[in-house]
Every structure is written in C-alpha cells, then in structure tokens.
Design a protein around this motif. Structure first.
Motif, PDB file in Angstrom:
ATOM      1  N   ASP A   1     -70.893  77.524 109.308  1.00 27.70           N
ATOM      2  CA  ASP A   1     -70.618  78.023 108.087  1.00 27.70           C
ATOM      3  C   ASP A   1     -69.579  77.159 107.503  1.00 27.70           C
ATOM      4  O   ASP A   1     -69.664  76.903 106.272  1.00 27.70           O
ATOM      5  CB  ASP A   1     -70.060  79.518 108.314  1.00 27.70           C
ATOM      6  CG  ASP A   1     -70.954  80.370 108.661  1.00 27.70           C
ATOM      7  OD1 ASP A   1     -72.200  80.129 108.415  1.00 27.70           O
ATOM      8  OD2 ASP A   1     -70.659  81.567 109.006  1.00 27.70           O
TER       9      ASP A   1
ATOM     10  N   GLU B   1     -63.787  80.611 100.128  1.00 28.59           N
ATOM     11  CA  GLU B   1     -65.305  80.945 100.201  1.00 28.59           C
ATOM     12  C   GLU B   1     -65.559  81.743 101.369  1.00 28.59           C
ATOM     13  O   GLU B   1     -66.406  82.544 101.370  1.00 28.59           O
ATOM     14  CB  GLU B   1     -65.861  79.521 100.216  1.00 28.59           C
ATOM     15  CG  GLU B   1     -65.888  78.658  98.912  1.00 28.59           C
ATOM     16  CD  GLU B   1     -66.791  79.410  97.961  1.00 28.59           C
ATOM     17  OE1 GLU B   1     -68.035  79.851  98.231  1.00 28.59           O
ATOM     18  OE2 GLU B   1     -66.571  79.142  96.504  1.00 28.59           O
TER      19      GLU B   1
ATOM     20  N   TYR C   1     -67.321  85.149 101.777  1.00 29.08           N
ATOM     21  CA  TYR C   1     -68.716  85.558 102.636  1.00 29.08           C
ATOM     22  C   TYR C   1     -68.483  86.600 103.808  1.00 29.08           C
ATOM     23  O   TYR C   1     -69.112  87.574 103.790  1.00 29.08           O
ATOM     24  CB  TYR C   1     -69.229  84.261 103.146  1.00 29.08           C
ATOM     25  CG  TYR C   1     -70.361  84.516 104.010  1.00 29.08           C
ATOM     26  CD1 TYR C   1     -71.665  84.665 103.387  1.00 29.08           C
ATOM     27  CD2 TYR C   1     -70.195  84.390 105.509  1.00 29.08           C
ATOM     28  CE1 TYR C   1     -72.830  84.734 104.399  1.00 29.08           C
ATOM     29  CE2 TYR C   1     -71.303  84.405 106.572  1.00 29.08           C
ATOM     30  CZ  TYR C   1     -72.668  84.565 105.662  1.00 29.08           C
ATOM     31  OH  TYR C   1     -73.766  84.826 106.493  1.00 29.08           O
TER      32      TYR C   1
END
Length: 93
Positions: free
Chosen positions: A10, A29, A33
C-alpha cells in the motif's frame, strides 16, 4: 513484491500515485484508506524497508521534510503485480 507485507505494498502504491509525497502526505492517504491512525513507528520503518529493497528513493525537501519517489524497479514491481492480479480478476468474470 511477493516478499512485501500488505502495508508495504500500500505504501508503494501511495508513493507512486502522489507527486513527490512527504511522510505526512503518505500518512494522511493511508489513514483515509485504513480509516484509522497510522503511527510514525509503523510508517517510517516500512518506508525505510522499501528504500533498502530499492523500490523507493528518499530525498531531502528541507531540513525537516523528506520526499519519497518510486524507483524504476518499484514501478516494474507494481506493473508485474497488476498483471498478476488482472489474470485472476479477468478469470473470475
């Protein structure tokens, strides 16, 4: 890519998708997520691992901030992973 954790994968994708990201932008970010806080003690050691593996590079933006970028090898790993995933997704349809 097979030897990376899901979190490291990721991280690689996030760095590839952002323009010269710094640690806090990457952290933001991933928190969006994962919908939970990502601690510095998890983020930076994993970024360092990706650098050691030659998948990311780190440069200094200013005295306090590092920027990260994906290497050519890192992009090849993402492309190979995408092809591998696609063969299974397409097969399922």
């Amino acid at each position: 890519m097979y030897d990376l954790t899901g979190f490291q994968r990721d991280l690689l994708y996030v760095v590839a998708g952002l323009d010269a990201p710094h640690g806090l932008a990457i952290k933001d970010e991933l928190e969006d997520y994962y919908e939970k806080e990502i601690h510095h003690g998890r983020l930076y050691p994993n970024l360092d691992t990706l650098i050691e593996k030659g998948l990311l590079e780190k440069s200094q933006k200013d005295r306090r901030t590092n920027e990260y970028s994906i290497t050519r090898r890192g992009m090849r790993e993402i492309e190979a992973r995408t092809e591998w995933e696609t063969q299974y997704i397409n097969h399922a349809n």
